[in-house]
Design a protein around this motif. Structure first.
Motif, PDB file in Angstrom:
ATOM      1  N   ILE A 667     -29.975  45.443 -23.268  1.00 39.64           N
ATOM      2  CA  ILE A 667     -31.242  44.837 -23.668  1.00 39.64           C
ATOM      3  C   ILE A 667     -31.441  43.542 -22.889  1.00 39.64           C
ATOM      4  CG2 ILE A 667     -32.524  43.817 -25.599  1.00 39.64           C
ATOM      5  CD1 ILE A 667     -31.000  45.714 -27.447  1.00 39.64           C
ATOM      6  N   HIS A 668     -32.605  43.384 -22.294  1.00 41.38           N
ATOM      7  CA  HIS A 668     -32.948  42.173 -21.549  1.00 41.38           C
ATOM      8  C   HIS A 668     -34.217  41.569 -22.128  1.00 41.38           C
ATOM      9  CE1 HIS A 668     -29.935  42.929 -18.438  1.00 41.38           C
ATOM     10  NE2 HIS A 668     -30.334  44.191 -18.422  1.00 41.38           N
ATOM     11  N   ALA A 669     -34.299  40.258 -22.076  1.00 37.93           N
ATOM     12  CA  ALA A 669     -35.497  39.576 -22.560  1.00 37.93           C
ATOM     13  C   ALA A 669     -36.687  39.944 -21.680  1.00 37.93           C
ATOM     14  CB  ALA A 669     -35.280  38.065 -22.552  1.00 37.93           C
ATOM     15  N   ALA A 670     -37.795  40.278 -22.312  1.00 41.41           N
ATOM     16  CA  ALA A 670     -39.024  40.573 -21.568  1.00 41.41           C
ATOM     17  C   ALA A 670     -39.621  39.280 -21.035  1.00 41.41           C
ATOM     18  CB  ALA A 670     -40.016  41.283 -22.485  1.00 41.41           C
ATOM     19  N   ASP A 671     -40.492  39.405 -20.070  1.00 44.90           N
ATOM     20  CA  ASP A 671     -41.154  38.229 -19.502  1.00 44.90           C
ATOM     21  C   ASP A 671     -41.833  37.434 -20.610  1.00 44.90           C
ATOM     22  OD1 ASP A 671     -40.334  38.983 -17.006  1.00 44.90           O
ATOM     23  OD2 ASP A 671     -42.235  39.935 -16.447  1.00 44.90           O
ATOM     24  N   GLY A 672     -41.522  36.163 -20.671  1.00 45.04           N
ATOM     25  CA  GLY A 672     -42.122  35.295 -21.670  1.00 45.04           C
ATOM     26  C   GLY A 672     -41.437  35.323 -23.019  1.00 45.04           C
ATOM     27  N   GLU A 673     -40.504  36.238 -23.200  1.00 42.62           N
ATOM     28  CA  GLU A 673     -39.798  36.342 -24.478  1.00 42.62           C
ATOM     29  C   GLU A 673     -38.685  35.306 -24.555  1.00 42.62           C
ATOM     30  OE1 GLU A 673     -37.541  39.797 -27.175  1.00 42.62           O
ATOM     31  OE2 GLU A 673     -37.861  40.083 -25.032  1.00 42.62           O
ATOM     32  N   THR A 674     -38.504  34.741 -25.735  1.00 43.25           N
ATOM     33  CA  THR A 674     -37.439  33.764 -25.942  1.00 43.25           C
ATOM     34  C   THR A 674     -36.080  34.434 -25.760  1.00 43.25           C
ATOM     35  OG1 THR A 674     -38.795  32.549 -27.536  1.00 43.25           O
ATOM     36  CG2 THR A 674     -36.424  32.130 -27.568  1.00 43.25           C
ATOM     37  N   VAL A 675     -35.217  33.817 -24.982  1.00 40.99           N
ATOM     38  CA  VAL A 675     -33.876  34.343 -24.746  1.00 40.99           C
ATOM     39  C   VAL A 675     -32.988  33.980 -25.938  1.00 40.99           C
ATOM     40  CG1 VAL A 675     -31.836  34.235 -23.272  1.00 40.99           C
ATOM     41  CG2 VAL A 675     -34.123  34.224 -22.252  1.00 40.99           C
ATOM     42  N   VAL A 676     -32.354  34.992 -26.527  1.00 40.52           N
ATOM     43  CA  VAL A 676     -31.510  34.779 -27.704  1.00 40.52           C
ATOM     44  C   VAL A 676     -30.148  35.419 -27.469  1.00 40.52           C
ATOM     45  CG1 VAL A 676     -31.213  35.167 -30.176  1.00 40.52           C
ATOM     46  CG2 VAL A 676     -33.505  34.786 -29.244  1.00 40.52           C
ATOM     47  N   SER A 677     -29.105  34.628 -27.609  1.00 41.64           N
ATOM     48  CA  SER A 677     -27.735  35.133 -27.553  1.00 41.64           C
ATOM     49  C   SER A 677     -27.061  34.793 -28.871  1.00 41.64           C
ATOM     50  CB  SER A 677     -26.963  34.503 -26.395  1.00 41.64           C
ATOM     51  OG  SER A 677     -25.569  34.748 -26.522  1.00 41.64           O
ATOM     52  N   LEU A 678     -26.607  35.818 -29.587  1.00 45.50           N
ATOM     53  CA  LEU A 678     -25.933  35.600 -30.866  1.00 45.50           C
ATOM     54  C   LEU A 678     -24.816  34.575 -30.738  1.00 45.50           C
ATOM     55  CD1 LEU A 678     -24.898  36.381 -33.769  1.00 45.50           C
ATOM     56  CD2 LEU A 678     -23.676  38.257 -32.689  1.00 45.50           C
ATOM     57  N   GLN A 679     -23.889  34.819 -29.821  1.00 41.78           N
ATOM     58  CA  GLN A 679     -22.713  33.965 -29.740  1.00 41.78           C
ATOM     59  C   GLN A 679     -23.046  32.581 -29.213  1.00 41.78           C
ATOM     60  OE1 GLN A 679     -19.625  36.150 -27.679  1.00 41.78           O
ATOM     61  NE2 GLN A 679     -19.596  37.784 -29.212  1.00 41.78           N
ATOM     62  N   ASP A 680     -23.879  32.503 -28.184  1.00 44.64           N
ATOM     63  CA  ASP A 680     -24.250  31.189 -27.645  1.00 44.64           C
ATOM     64  C   ASP A 680     -25.010  30.371 -28.675  1.00 44.64           C
ATOM     65  OD1 ASP A 680     -23.028  31.809 -25.282  1.00 44.64           O
ATOM     66  OD2 ASP A 680     -24.875  32.279 -24.198  1.00 44.64           O
ATOM     67  N   SER A 681     -25.861  31.020 -29.459  1.00 41.58           N
ATOM     68  CA  SER A 681     -26.628  30.303 -30.480  1.00 41.58           C
ATOM     69  C   SER A 681     -25.702  29.682 -31.516  1.00 41.58           C
ATOM     70  CB  SER A 681     -27.607  31.256 -31.172  1.00 41.58           C
ATOM     71  OG  SER A 681     -28.570  31.746 -30.265  1.00 41.58           O
ATOM     72  N   LEU A 682     -24.681  30.426 -31.928  1.00 43.92           N
ATOM     73  CA  LEU A 682     -23.761  29.906 -32.935  1.00 43.92           C
ATOM     74  C   LEU A 682     -22.817  28.861 -32.351  1.00 43.92           C
ATOM     75  CD1 LEU A 682     -23.014  33.196 -34.902  1.00 43.92           C
ATOM     76  CD2 LEU A 682     -24.425  31.268 -35.617  1.00 43.92           C
ATOM     77  N   LEU A 683     -22.416  29.038 -31.098  1.00 43.55           N
ATOM     78  CA  LEU A 683     -21.605  27.999 -30.452  1.00 43.55           C
ATOM     79  C   LEU A 683     -22.382  26.692 -30.383  1.00 43.55           C
ATOM     80  CD1 LEU A 683     -20.037  30.098 -27.544  1.00 43.55           C
ATOM     81  CD2 LEU A 683     -18.788  29.071 -29.450  1.00 43.55           C
ATOM     82  N   GLN A 684     -23.671  26.797 -30.127  1.00 46.29           N
ATOM     83  CA  GLN A 684     -24.517  25.610 -30.069  1.00 46.29           C
ATOM     84  C   GLN A 684     -24.747  25.046 -31.472  1.00 46.29           C
ATOM     85  OE1 GLN A 684     -28.243  26.259 -28.091  1.00 46.29           O
ATOM     86  NE2 GLN A 684     -28.885  24.124 -28.230  1.00 46.29           N
ATOM     87  N   LYS A 685     -25.007  25.925 -32.439  1.00 41.76           N
ATOM     88  CA  LYS A 685     -25.269  25.460 -33.807  1.00 41.76           C
ATOM     89  C   LYS A 685     -24.092  24.670 -34.359  1.00 41.76           C
ATOM     90  CE  LYS A 685     -26.062  27.112 -38.528  1.00 41.76           C
ATOM     91  NZ  LYS A 685     -26.398  28.254 -39.409  1.00 41.76           N
ATOM     92  N   TYR A 686     -22.885  25.156 -34.094  1.00 40.77           N
ATOM     93  CA  TYR A 686     -21.699  24.502 -34.639  1.00 40.77           C
ATOM     94  C   TYR A 686     -21.089  23.491 -33.663  1.00 40.77           C
ATOM     95  CZ  TYR A 686     -21.793  27.589 -38.661  1.00 40.77           C
ATOM     96  OH  TYR A 686     -22.161  28.227 -39.823  1.00 40.77           O
ATOM     97  N   ASP A 687     -21.843  23.209 -32.586  1.00 41.18           N
ATOM     98  CA  ASP A 687     -21.427  22.189 -31.613  1.00 41.18           C
ATOM     99  C   ASP A 687     -20.021  22.472 -31.098  1.00 41.18           C
ATOM    100  OD1 ASP A 687     -21.766  19.952 -30.019  1.00 41.18           O
ATOM    101  OD2 ASP A 687     -20.977  18.572 -31.543  1.00 41.18           O
ATOM    102  N   CYS A 688     -19.840  23.741 -30.691  1.00 37.00           N
ATOM    103  CA  CYS A 688     -18.528  24.156 -30.191  1.00 37.00           C
ATOM    104  C   CYS A 688     -18.402  23.915 -28.695  1.00 37.00           C
ATOM    105  CB  CYS A 688     -18.298  25.635 -30.498  1.00 37.00           C
ATOM    106  SG  CYS A 688     -18.232  25.999 -32.263  1.00 37.00           S
TER     107      CYS A 688
END
Length: 688
Positions: A667-688
């Protein structure tokens, strides 16, 4: 029950999972040394695939050849199919290694030198290394009447050497076997000054090929070819191997030695190995051409896993994960004081596993704690948790440890801890014969104000500090009366005798978990048939249990919207007209291994959420002791839904969508679609 056309072959699904893992080695967005690591992970996974799944198919083909699996194929038909798929995957793996990963590593100054590329200085150093480090350890076996073919260890590196001439005793032997001891590194790092300041490596196989002649003085080495044998490594204990007075640990210890010498299931050779040599080896191990795998490179890529740790190039690796320490436990003297007030949910590895360790350590040293109970499935060689249990037992606390001696490939480690815990005075039991104890739970009992108060930890992952840094898992620390009583009842069931207890909150295999899942699915079907919104989301490692698959098909037909996040094997066929239009299946493959099991049922807006140790497989439902724990606190429930399910369904970076034919599309983000990565999002959320 589903028909064979509605069930996808589990072995093919497992190989498809490894294709998704291998795709990480091609992904230019993955750091280069991590891409090499993914190549190695595929080899490690395939080793287990042959040791367990192919070995099982071979046993079934030998003992029950007319058996028809859920996929509609016999053992022989399944072996033929998956062997071809495995061979294709392995060819792709070596192509990626040789044509992409190794050349790109060379471009960055990390070289793997072949024999024909060695400089004179490298030749001199490598020959000295061979004379000093290898020659004293090697024991060549000349094959003749007094030297039978040696018994080879599972997955060991070996060489078959063709010879010409006579030895000191006048013997003429045309062939010898050289075994590479496991203590030897499979990759040797050269001094930087011999590589122009770069990182340089040579394969052990290359060194042995170059200097094997030194083992056969006065004889001519005509050829030398590496090979590797994979054996059936599934450990089984039959009823007739012990009686009620026999210690299961003793039986397991005696069985472990034989694991390295099980029935052969795969022969790996280099692709330039002559046919007469391969036929000779196949005959020795009673294997067929269908069990021969030719590879373009070293026959054991697993040992390349050490290379990233031998290179100081942080820009070519994933940044280290700095685990977040939960705010609830910062600057507090006692975890139990916090847990007494509220439930605490931990999401590893984004949040540290340390509070779980501290939970047991604190209990071990607390004079008011009278008892600790805990399950051990996998815990590691150097376990602070196990050490804390030893301290508690030595301090005179009542320590009960359920050690699963049949945890695949961790049996020897668990035997060691069981023995040490017994010696320290702990009550050690080995579960229930015939049922693996896979539940992850710990219980602390403390005397408070004249009565006993219980605290529990229930998780989706093992009590293993090493894997807690790379596996995603949930854990719940709670003092809820109903849950802690359920946990205590489960321990009494496992350690004692009697009928199953009626639990208030938890669901367990093999008694209530499978029935609960079917009931929850049926309830969503009823909601859909009544015209209400109905939804099921489930995250797990594997989905192969036929009756659950059938229930999901029925739910899809009724209009229930079903999203399944299945990392590995999936025998369900999604998005098939007239069968599963309302079912979507996706898989997340990233730097962390998705390991948590989460079940979600919309329930007319009430949203029920469970975390569990159980995948949706027959073994988890019927042949293991498992636990599913409800998450009822609204804030914690919201976290599980968002962090485990919603982000996974929104991922357009590391997610793959499954199709009805068993294939997957990235699955790839479509043009203009927000890029979402499960693991990267949580690493960022928990300031890892």
């Amino acid at each position: 029950m589903p028909t064979s056309s509605q069930i996808f072959c589990r072995e093919s699904s497992l190989l498809a999972f490894n294709r998704r893992v291998l795709a990480q080695a091609e992904d230019v967005n993955v750091p280069l040394l991590e891409r090499l690591r993914f190549v190695c992970i595929v080899s490690s996974n395939l080793d287990e695939f042959f040791e367990v799944r192919m070995a099982y198919l071979k046993r079934e083909g030998r003992n029950n050849p007319s058996t028809v699996f859920d996929s509609g194929r016999t053992p022989a038909e399944t072996i033929t199919q998956v062997a071809a798929e495995a061979r294709d995957l392995i060819q792709q793996q070596y192509e990626i290694l040789n044509q992409k990963v190794l050349p790109e590593l060379a471009d960055t100054g990390i070289h793997f030198y072949r024999r024909h590329n060695w400089t004179p200085q490298q030749h001199e150093w490598i020959e000295n290394y061979f004379n000093r480090e290898l020659l004293p350890l090697l024991t060549p076996i000349g094959l003749d009447a007094s030297h039978p073919f040696p018994r080879l260890l599972n997955k060991s590196l070996n060489f078959v050497v063709e010879l010409d001439g006579k030895d000191a005793f006048g013997r003429e032997s045309s062939m010898a076997i050289v075994q590479a001891p496991r203590i030897l590194p499979r990759v040797v790092k050269l001094p930087e000054e011999l590589c122009g300041g770069a990182d340089g490596f040579v394969f052990l196989s290359s060194i042995l090929h170059e200097y094997v002649y030194k083992l056969f003085r006065g004889m001519k080495v005509k050829s030398c070819h590496q090979f590797r044998l994979t054996r059936d490594s599934d450990l089984t204990v039959e009823d007739d191997e012990f009686n009620n007075l026999t210690n299961l640990r003793t039986v397991i210890q005696s069985e472990l030695h034989d694991r390295d010498f099980g029935v052969a299931v795969r022969l790996e050779v280099a692709d330039n190995c002559p046919n007469e040599i391969t036929q000779f080896l196949l005959a020795r191990f009673d294997l067929t051409e269908n069990e021969l795998y030719r590879v373009n490179g070293p026959v054991n890529l697993v040992r390349l896993m050490a290379v990233p740790d031998m290179v100081e190039r942080p820009e070519l690796k994933f940044p280290s994960v700095k685990q977040n320490y939960p705010t609830e436990f910062r600057k507090v003297d006692s975890l139990l004081n916090v847990i007494r007030q509220k439930d605490v949910l931990l999401h590893h590895p984004y949040q540290s596993f340390e509070p779980v360790v501290r939970f047991i350590q604190e209990a071990a040293h607390d004079p008011d704690v009278v008892a600790i109970k805990m399950t051990i499935y996998r815990t590691g060689t150097h376990s602070e948790l196990a050490q804390a249990l030893l301290i508690a037992a030595q301090a005179g606390k009542l320590v009960t440890v359920v050690v699963e001696l049949m945890a695949r490939f961790d049996e020897a480690n668990n035997v060691k801890w069981a023995r040490r815990l017994e010696e320290a005075g702990a009550h050690v039991v080995y579960g229930v014969f015939g049922y693996k104890v896979h539940a992850k739970m710990a219980l602390v009992i403390r005397r408070e104000e004249g009565s006993l108060k219980m605290y529990a930890h229930l998780g989706t992952g093992n009590y293993h500090q090493g894997t807690s840094r790379i596996y995603t898992d949930f854990g719940l620390l709670t003092a809820q009366r109903d849950i802690t009583r359920d946990v205590n009842n489960l321990f009494m069931e496992i350690t004692g005798l009697g009928q199953a207890n009626k639990l208030k909150k938890l669901h367990q295999s093999p008694f209530t978990l499978h029935k609960m899942l079917l009931n929850k699915i049926d309830r969503e079907i009823a909601h859909a048939q009544a015209g209400k919104p109905a939804k099921i989301i489930a995250k797990m490692n594997s989905l192969v249990e036929p009756s659950l698959i059938d229930a999901l098909y029925r739910a899809s037909a009724a209009g229930v919207q079903i999203d399944l996040i299945v990392r590995g094997m999936c025998a369900l066929r999604p998005q098939v007209a007239g069968l599963s239009e309302n079912i979507r299946v996706r898989s997340i493959i990233g730097r962390l291994l998705e390991h948590s099991r989460v079940y979600y049922f919309y329930h007319d807006g009430a949203e029920e959420v469970y975390i569990s140790s159980a995948d949706w497989m027959g073994r988890n439902c019927f042949r293991r002791i498992e636990v599913a724990t409800p998450i009822e606190d609204m804030a914690l429930k919201k976290r599980v839904i968002e962090e485990s399910l919603q982000l996974a369904l929104a991922d357009n970076v590391k997610a793959w969508e499954m199709h009805g034919d068993g294939s997957y599309t990235r699955i790839h983000a479509a043009d203009g679609e927000t890029v979402v990565s499960l693991q990267d999002s949580l690493l960022q959320k928990y300031d890892c």
